[in-house]
Design an enzyme around this catalytic site. Sequence first.
Site: not given
Ligand code: NAD
Length: 490
Positions: A175, A250, A284, A385
């Site tokens: 997804k 992650e 990230c 962050e």
């Molecule tokens: P997000 O948590 O809003 O969304 C990530 C994914 O989770 C999306 O596909 C979203 O649709 C899904 N999601 C949202 N609510 C959900 C739920 N209740 N249940 C299951 N899935 C759900 O994050 P974002 O805004 O897309 O990305 C930014 C974040 O990702 C930042 O905090 C960043 O640090 C982190 N990130 C971490 C890494 C790493 O390797 N540690 C890499 C890239 C991004």
Amino acid sequence: MERKKMFINGVWTDAKSKETREIINPYNQEVIAEAAEGNREDAKLAIAAARKTFDEGEWAVTPASERGELVQKIAELIRRDKEELSELETLDTGKTIEESRADMDDIANVFQYFAGLADKDGGEVISSPLPDSESRVVREPVGVCGQITPWNYPLLQAAWKIAPALAAGNTIIVKPSEITPLTTVKVFELMEEAGVPNGVANLVLGAGASVGAELSENISVDLISFTGGIETGKKIMQAASTNVKKIALELGGKNPNIVFADADFDTAVDQALNAVFFHAGQVCSAGSRLLIEESIHDEFVETLVKRAESIKLGNGFDESTQSGPLISAEQRAKVESYVEIGRQEGAKLEIGGKRPEQKELESGFFYLPTIFTNCTSDMKIVQEEVFGPVLTIEKFKTEEEAVERANDTIYGLAGAVFSSDISKAENAAGKLRMGTVWINDFHPYFAQAPWGGYKQSGIGRELGHAGLEEYTETKHIFRNKKPEPIGWFE
Ligand code: NAD
């Protein structure tokens, strides 16, 4: 306009509800595609297909070398279509085309790496303390894996999950972020072309609260791998408790970059800029928290600010652009609210703190590179962050103080140390509570090295051997070579 579909059990399909979502280019807010908007019903169909395919057993027992060949084929197709994929990623995220091309190279390398690893773990025979017996350890696929990815590196993050899961013999439901699905859809087309069997790799498009939540809760899913924000990660942990799924998370980072006075000055300035302003800080592992030794602080800040002023924002397709827009209006509003918090907390705004004024950037979600000095560890702007082009700068006097402050957040994803004294740098690196520490560099990551966080930055590792192990169960098989009655209950 072309409609992007989901891929369930080998068939391209619209959402059962027929709902769609517009996909927006963050550079100019133009609609670039329409995507099927799945919900829990579509997720359930994909889970059922992945479950049936796994349980029928053919894929999991396909010789590992054959699975490796398939994953290698995907790497080659990604290389063949690199330009198309790069253009899609830039359209969808606003990142520069140069960054997108580098992402595609990395992605192909990730598939190639896991293709090579697929048949390298033949298990091991271990020493049994019992006579006339044989004990061995084998690794088997976990089963049905849900894989949820974010918008900042849409295809790269998907590749880190898809490649090892397939190499290890799992079936998957991916997804992608609902706002950046385009390159993931394209890679599913390539996986179909490569000959991935029906039901092995499934794609469901849609929102986190429906599709993502279903994948996390559903008891037919054995493992959930998630990359995204910390609050979503917590929800997923709770949802995964339904059937005590394996989880790999992650999450975010607030990554310290420590610069000692004896560091090579020009290198440290250059790297500090790249650490935080690359991809508009939506990384990230962004080096968003700079700690500078007091004796060089003022000169360092002055040089950094001058360089940051000349960062060229613009259209990702323009080769002279150095940074694109933020991903969305919501993300920019979040950055703006953090900048306001920083001001109220008493940090000194050196540069930025607002949107650019050029007419041609008006319709994109742009924000100027922003630097705060006079920051202290207790400030929210230093602890949380921001995920945007915002750098906080603190001064330190001693190595102990630098390390203590660098460790003083809930995060533990990555950090860096710049110094020409290698023993000092190694000593500090050893004390940092982070999954990755760079010495005299910032950002290198590659398929061979594990990636993941300490503390609240996550659970588990992607990439490297560890990235394959996440997708396997470990089984101990013990064989009694001379079976005879024990006689205890005679
Ligand atoms: P997000 O948590 O809003 O969304 C990530 C994914 O989770 C999306 O596909 C979203 O649709 C899904 N999601 C949202 N609510 C959900 C739920 N209740 N249940 C299951 N899935 C759900 O994050 P974002 O805004 O897309 O990305 C930014 C974040 O990702 C930042 O905090 C960043 O640090 C982190 N990130 C971490 C890494 C790493 O390797 N540690 C890499 C890239 C991004």
